[in-house]
Design a protein around this motif. Structure first.
Motif, PDB file in Angstrom:
ATOM      1  N   VAL A   1       0.953  -1.121   0.010  1.00 41.61           N
ATOM      2  CA  VAL A   1      -0.116  -0.055  -0.011  1.00 41.61           C
ATOM      3  C   VAL A   1       0.917   1.444  -0.012  1.00 41.61           C
ATOM      4  O   VAL A   1       0.412   2.368  -0.734  1.00 41.61           O
ATOM      5  CB  VAL A   1      -0.925   0.130   1.378  1.00 41.61           C
ATOM      6  CG1 VAL A   1      -1.947   1.425   1.372  1.00 41.61           C
ATOM      7  CG2 VAL A   1      -1.804  -1.290   1.359  1.00 41.61           C
ATOM      8  N   LEU A   2       1.933   1.139   0.886  1.00 41.07           N
ATOM      9  CA  LEU A   2       2.721   2.149   0.852  1.00 41.07           C
ATOM     10  C   LEU A   2       4.217   2.028   0.669  1.00 41.07           C
ATOM     11  O   LEU A   2       4.750   0.829   0.727  1.00 41.07           O
ATOM     12  CB  LEU A   2       2.699   2.880   2.278  1.00 41.07           C
ATOM     13  CG  LEU A   2       1.382   3.453   2.882  1.00 41.07           C
ATOM     14  CD1 LEU A   2       1.476   3.445   4.441  1.00 41.07           C
ATOM     15  CD2 LEU A   2       1.360   4.843   2.250  1.00 41.07           C
ATOM     16  N   PRO A   3       5.164   3.015   0.230  1.00 40.39           N
ATOM     17  CA  PRO A   3       6.241   2.762  -0.174  1.00 40.39           C
ATOM     18  C   PRO A   3       7.236   2.317   1.152  1.00 40.39           C
ATOM     19  O   PRO A   3       6.962   2.925   2.092  1.00 40.39           O
ATOM     20  CB  PRO A   3       6.870   3.880  -0.839  1.00 40.39           C
ATOM     21  CG  PRO A   3       5.927   5.098  -0.137  1.00 40.39           C
ATOM     22  CD  PRO A   3       4.865   4.481   0.140  1.00 40.39           C
ATOM     23  N   ASN A   4       8.430   1.433   0.905  1.00 34.29           N
ATOM     24  CA  ASN A   4       9.256   1.250   2.030  1.00 34.29           C
ATOM     25  C   ASN A   4      10.430   0.653   1.404  1.00 34.29           C
ATOM     26  O   ASN A   4      10.586   0.545   0.068  1.00 34.29           O
ATOM     27  CB  ASN A   4       8.552   0.411   2.998  1.00 34.29           C
ATOM     28  CG  ASN A   4       8.706  -1.096   2.588  1.00 34.29           C
ATOM     29  OD1 ASN A   4       9.348  -1.721   1.812  1.00 34.29           O
ATOM     30  ND2 ASN A   4       7.535  -1.724   3.224  1.00 34.29           N
ATOM     31  N   ASP A  15      14.345   5.559   2.759  1.00 32.68           N
ATOM     32  CA  ASP A  15      13.793   5.628   1.439  1.00 32.68           C
ATOM     33  C   ASP A  15      12.860   7.032   1.271  1.00 32.68           C
ATOM     34  O   ASP A  15      12.057   7.222   2.042  1.00 32.68           O
ATOM     35  CB  ASP A  15      12.644   4.396   1.318  1.00 32.68           C
ATOM     36  CG  ASP A  15      11.963   4.372  -0.035  1.00 32.68           C
ATOM     37  OD1 ASP A  15      11.842   5.306  -0.710  1.00 32.68           O
ATOM     38  OD2 ASP A  15      11.844   3.007  -0.436  1.00 32.68           O
ATOM     39  N   GLU A  16      13.499   7.520   0.301  1.00 33.71           N
ATOM     40  CA  GLU A  16      13.127   8.921   0.065  1.00 33.71           C
ATOM     41  C   GLU A  16      11.487   9.196  -0.250  1.00 33.71           C
ATOM     42  O   GLU A  16      11.016  10.169  -0.253  1.00 33.71           O
ATOM     43  CB  GLU A  16      13.773   9.480  -1.152  1.00 33.71           C
ATOM     44  CG  GLU A  16      15.426   9.929  -1.212  1.00 33.71           C
ATOM     45  CD  GLU A  16      15.693  10.746   0.018  1.00 33.71           C
ATOM     46  OE1 GLU A  16      14.883  11.792   0.310  1.00 33.71           O
ATOM     47  OE2 GLU A  16      16.651  10.877   0.678  1.00 33.71           O
ATOM     48  N   ARG A  17      11.049   7.943  -0.598  1.00 36.92           N
ATOM     49  CA  ARG A  17       9.381   8.094  -0.903  1.00 36.92           C
ATOM     50  C   ARG A  17       8.787   8.452   0.437  1.00 36.92           C
ATOM     51  O   ARG A  17       7.475   8.674   0.271  1.00 36.92           O
ATOM     52  CB  ARG A  17       8.988   6.807  -1.666  1.00 36.92           C
ATOM     53  CG  ARG A  17       9.581   6.850  -2.859  1.00 36.92           C
ATOM     54  CD  ARG A  17       9.303   5.356  -3.660  1.00 36.92           C
ATOM     55  NE  ARG A  17       9.885   4.437  -3.010  1.00 36.92           N
ATOM     56  CZ  ARG A  17       9.329   3.038  -3.107  1.00 36.92           C
ATOM     57  NH1 ARG A  17       8.684   2.530  -3.958  1.00 36.92           N
ATOM     58  NH2 ARG A  17      10.121   1.949  -2.183  1.00 36.92           N
ATOM     59  N   MET A  18       9.462   7.741   1.692  1.00 35.62           N
ATOM     60  CA  MET A  18       8.696   8.028   2.842  1.00 35.62           C
ATOM     61  C   MET A  18       9.134   9.543   3.323  1.00 35.62           C
ATOM     62  O   MET A  18       9.735   9.557   4.230  1.00 35.62           O
ATOM     63  CB  MET A  18       9.379   7.003   3.636  1.00 35.62           C
ATOM     64  CG  MET A  18       9.121   5.627   3.225  1.00 35.62           C
ATOM     65  SD  MET A  18       9.726   4.066   4.489  1.00 35.62           S
ATOM     66  CE  MET A  18       8.367   4.216   5.680  1.00 35.62           C
TER      67      MET A  18
END
Lengths: 249, 766
Positions: B490-493, B726-729
């Protein structure tokens, strides 16, 4: 009988899980960076040299004698008959005088609405017969809310059954309606209310500007009234003079 | 009308928009708004004309029952379902913040294909059909080249079930859930061998009526599960005595009558001394032992030397305290409980700890007694009929709680089957580890070393190998070894950044999932239904697996047209229907004292061990030559200048997966290191200083210090789950230090699970 709403917090059942804070945020869409309620965690070393932790969930204390209402220049801060202190957002100018007036730091300027926000005991919810959001979700059942004037309510029973304390000091005693059960432990200074330095400007408003304003408005009323009466008398005299002169004719 | 923020906000917003002037700007504002959670404050909004949908929580694994408020097709508030036995209407901070999972701006919003290096986070969006075709093609390619067993499936979430089914249908036995090898697997092992029943600090303790809790590091208020915590607090309010054993003074300790600041890793010595006193002073439940227990004399000989005086030098708990606690417990028995920690992956001999706890609980005769452990009710809903799975060793049944050990892990028949690569349940490797859940730590090792056979494809459903494990290099090597890696999340990690194809899942507020079937004092079946349509181009896990099964020639394993049809089919077989469950949200079988507490009514307890009795020295363990697990196994100690490294939880974060949630991050943005005032002074540290912390292997980093008397002077502590990179977080990235860099990489000797508590660290002021 009119209700008197109170909040009880059994600190021995609070676990600082923040359910109350997040539920409140979700219910009222509180902007990030602000919160209408909180849990204060106080740690200290006791007389035996062992660590201790006490937890104090808190929010607006809906005081009997609320300084926030006193200092409010627009009348937006007001107290309902059942004891709930509210802000009328249609009137609130966001002047922030009430923020330092509150010794519990319960008020803040909402940057989205530019008016003052704070806990309302979930007034819209309780008016519909629901529990406040924080109470409904409290994991430890540490928060209990209700009408202290109803002898059958849970809060009335609990107030009688246990020793409750309030967050009051010699300096600040404004009749908070939020009670705490600590199983006999003293409440640490860190959670006690403190008179805010910046409250000075509010005190000024409360003690000088508002009374002066009252005097001013009264004075104006008196001037207008006086002027009206004078005008009426003058007119009557004028008329009678004319009539008199007519008679003389 | 006193809280009319909404109306004033609306008018202010309209005013701002008109001030902005251009249609372009205001249309951008509108479209941003469309993605955002409904801004629904105050009486005008939250309480007017909303719909309610049933659900169960996914913020941790306790799975509380929910009611989700929605309007205009958007969920805006999560409430507890008062009928649900796991939470009785309350929802914790994490559960309340679930809304921000669905509305997170950095959700995985459409399928993506990796275009840069693995882990470099360069992606291109692709359509679902193309993504699914590719996944099916690549997995089949690996199967053709290496065999079906080359696929590893790691699931971590309440929705992992269809992926297990798909992987088993594909033909691999290599499905795992980190919950076993990295967290609470060892907690259950001892009880399963001794009694055949689950006695783990999980769901079946009669907390409300218990009179004495010996909490072995069970931080029940911060590593919290709503119903469990509430029941425990009720028990304490009802007068139960609490003795809390932990190197750290937690919030749980603040509720206890007594805090025993035990030296880390030494719980076993303390427990052995209690058993010693119980037997020496004959404080156990004699009628229970006479009727149900075998092997007591052998046990007596085994613990003869483990005196309270002996343990004092190891644990630093005074001998007198052990005598007193044991006698106090005996006086309160059977309404007593030695409460296991939730996570028991700490020492080289967690089996011994688990075994000892089970012995104490059992010898006090607590089974099926008020205030002890009860027999749960089950609500029977049959599984659907499926073709056989050729190489899945055991299929999971759903009964109560997280685990089901009805399939005893040590009785796996491996004849003709491919053996698991992680060795869980495999003779000669980790025979007593559960092959149902697997040893995720050993699976990563197998992937990194390509041993005992090539593992070339990976399917993950949630989870994050980097932050739930302690060995970045092994996880990274394992990921880099894959011919193909598909991540569903569901979410980036950090872990799914390594995927070749990233499949975005709908959040738990946007989908159906399989039924929640549970057992507490009441048996129940609960529903998760979508509270709103997916906000993005996402699918639920059943839908993804169904689509993949069609493309891989495995349709027979997904016979239903839709997940609603699957739910209805299951419910119909039990005489119910989906329509009925949608109406009620939960179906229950009421609590019944005669079922829950048979021995209070002169009925018998049942212990499904091979002998049908409680085996204090289990025969199977003797056959495997593992009796020595009951002996004390010396644990590492800090050298001068070193500290034990410990980590744990706070009540408002789950694992390493909620730090990016904006509402929860607000409550704690970064973790800090707890240091006792004495060593802090010696090191010249004051609150807020930054230290460089290193383990014996040189790994570590920098972290801010909290100086507090709430921890032993020879131990430091930090909260788990921080230090994301992780830059997406976008919210959590770069904040705090990951404890995974400092936890030890040892293995439990007999189970094969991780032992994360054995590292020693040094501090240096920066």
């Amino acid at each position: 009988m009119v209700a008197k709403y109170v909040m009880l917090a059994d600190t021995t059942r609070c676990i600082n899980c923040k359910a109350c804070e997040v539920a409140c945020r979700a219910e009222w869409d509180t902007p990030l960076g602000y919160s209408r309620d909180w849990v204060k965690e106080v740690e200290y070393v006791n007389a035996k040299g062992l660590p201790e932790v006490q937890l104090f969930p808190g929010r607006c204390q809906h005081c009997d004698d609320p300084p926030c209402v006193e200092v409010c220049p627009s009348g937006a801060s007001w107290k309902r008959e059942d004891g709930i202190v509210l802000v009328d957002h249609a009137i609130c100018s966001g002047c922030e005088l009430c923020v330092p007036a509150c010794p519990y730091d319960a008020r803040w300027l909402n940057p989205v609405t530019n008016t003052i926000s704070k806990c309302t005991f979930c007034q819209p919810r309780i008016d519909k017969g629901l529990q406040p959001a924080c109470v409904e979700t409290c994991v430890g059942h540490a928060l209990i809310f209700g009408d202290a004037n109803d002898p059958n309510s849970a809060v009335s029973q609990l107030l009688k059954a246990k020793e409750w304390q309030k967050l009051v000091t010699d300096e600040v005693n404004i009749g908070p309606n939020h009670y705490y059960y600590t199983a006999g432990k003293a409440i640490p200074d860190a959670v006690m209310p403190k008179l805010n330095e910046r409250h000075l400007s509010g005190t000024l408003m409360e003690n000088i500007v508002n009374p002066l304003g009252t005097l001013g408005i009264g004075g104006m009323m008196a001037v207008f009234l006086g002027a009206g009466i004078k005008k009426l008398i003058d007119r009557r005299q004028d008329v009678s003079n004319k009539e008199g002169s007519h008679e003389q004719h | 009308m006193q809280e009319s923020d909404q109306s004033s906000k609306a008018s202010r917003r309209a005013f701002l928009k008109s001030m902005m002037g251009t249609a372009v700007v205001s249309s951008a504002v509108v479209s941003l708004d469309a993605q955002a959670r409904i801004h629904a404050p105050h009486e005008l909004e939250t309480l007017q004309d909303y719909e309610e949908h049933w659900g169960f929580c996914d913020m941790c694994y306790w799975r509380c029952g929910l009611k989700v408020r929605t309007r205009d097709g958007k969920a805006f508030k999560i409430d507890g379902n008062p009928e649900h036995p796991y939470n009785k209407g309350v929802v914790c901070g994490k559960g309340n913040a679930g809304i921000q999972v669905a509305f997170a701006p950095n959700r995985l919003k459409q399928p993506q294909e990796r275009v840069g290096e693995r882990g470099a986070n360069q992606w291109r969006p692709i359509p679902w059909d193309e993504a699914l075709d590719k996944v099916a093609h690549e997995l089949n390619k690996v199967k053709e080249k290496y065999g079906a067993q080359a696929l590893v499936m790691i699931g971590h979430g309440t929705w992992e079930k269809p992926y297990h089914r798909l992987a088993h249908a594909f033909g691999t036995p290599n499905t795992t859930s980190p919950v076993y090898g990295l967290c609470c697997g060892p907690r259950a092992v001892g009880s399963m061998f001794v009694t055949g029943r689950n006695c783990t600090g999980n769901e079946t303790i009669d907390r409300e009526n218990c009179k004495y809790f010996l909490m072995m590091g069970r931080n029940i208020t911060e590593s919290l599960h709503n119903g469990e915590t509430l029941g425990w607090l009720d028990g304490v309010a009802n007068g139960a005595k609490v003795v809390y054993v932990d190197p750290r003074y937690t919030i749980t300790a603040s509720k206890a009558d007594e805090w025993l600041g035990i030296r880390p890793l030494t719980d076993h010595a303390f427990l052995l001394a209690i058993i010693h006193v119980m037997l020496k002073e004959e404080l156990y439940d004699k009628p229970f032992v006479a009727e149900y227990v075998v092997g007591l004399e052998e046990l007596r000989a085994r613990v003869a030397n483990y005196t309270p005086e002996w343990q004092e030098a190891i644990t630093t708990i005074p001998a007198a305290t052990v005598y007193r606690v044991t006698r106090e417990m005996a006086a309160a028995a059977p309404a007593v409980h030695v409460y296991s920690p939730r996570r028991l992956t700490r020492t080289s001999n967690d089996f011994g700890i688990s075994w000892s706890m089970s012995l104490i609980n059992t010898l006090f005769g607590t089974w099926d007694r008020k205030g002890g452990m009860f027999t749960p009710q089950t609500f029977k809903i049959p599984e659907i009929e499926l073709p056989e799975f050729p190489h899945a060793h055991v299929a999971r049944d759903e009964t109560h709680g997280d685990f089901n050990f009805n399939h005893t892990p040590f009785s796996v028949n491996t004849e003709g089957k491919i053996l698991r690569a992680d060795g869980a349940g495999v003779p000669g490797r980790w025979p007593i580890a559960s092959p149902e859940y697997g040893l995720t730590n050993e699976m990563w090792k197998a992937m990194a070393e390509q041993d005992p056979y090539p593992l070339k494809a990976l399917l993950t459903a949630g989870g994050n190998g980097f932050t739930n494990s302690t060995d970045y290099e092994t996880v990274r090597k394992g990921l880099m070894n894959m011919d193909f890696y598909v991540a569903c999340d569901v979410l980036p990690n950090e872990m799914n950044a390594y995927a070749d194809i990233l499949l975005p899942e709908s959040s738990y507020l946007e989908r159906y999932d399989d039924l929640q079937i549970g057992g507490a004092k009441e048996g129940f079946v609960a529903l998760r239904e979508p509270a709103m349509q997916p906000l993005h181009d996402t699918k639920g896990s059943w839908e993804i697996c169904k689509e993949l099964s069609k493309r891989m020639g495995l349709e027979a394993y997904f016979p239903h047209e839709s997940i609603e049809a699957l739910l209805d089919d299951r419910l119909q077989k039990a005489g119910h229907s989906l329509a009925e469950l949608k109406e009620k949200g939960i179906l229950k079988k009421p609590a019944d004292d005669k079922v829950n507490f048979p021995r209070e009514f002169g009925l018998k307890s049942v212990f499904p061990t091979p002998s049908g009795k409680v085996e204090v020295i289990p025969n199977k363990i003797k056959e495997l030559g593992m009796e020595s697990a009951l002996d004390w196994d010396e644990q590492p100690r800090p050298n001068p200048g070193e500290f034990h490294f410990t980590f744990g939880r706070v009540g408002f974060h789950t694992h390493a997966r909620t730090q990016d949630n904006i509402w929860l991050n607000y409550l704690m943005t970064e973790n800090v290191l707890w240091v006792h005032p004495d060593p802090a002074q010696a090191l010249g540290l004051v609150e807020g200083d930054t230290v460089d912390i290193r383990g014996r292997d040189g790994r570590g980093g920098t972290i801010k210090v909290k100086v507090t008397p709430r921890i032993r002077p020879d131990t430091v502590f930090t909260v788990h789950g921080f230090g994301h990179w992780d830059e997406r977080m976008t919210t959590a990235v770069g904040k705090g230090l990951s404890d995974s860099l400092l936890a030890s990489q040892n293995r439990e000797k007999r189970i094969g699970s991780m032992s994360m508590g054995m590292n020693m660290v040094t501090l240096r002021k920066v």
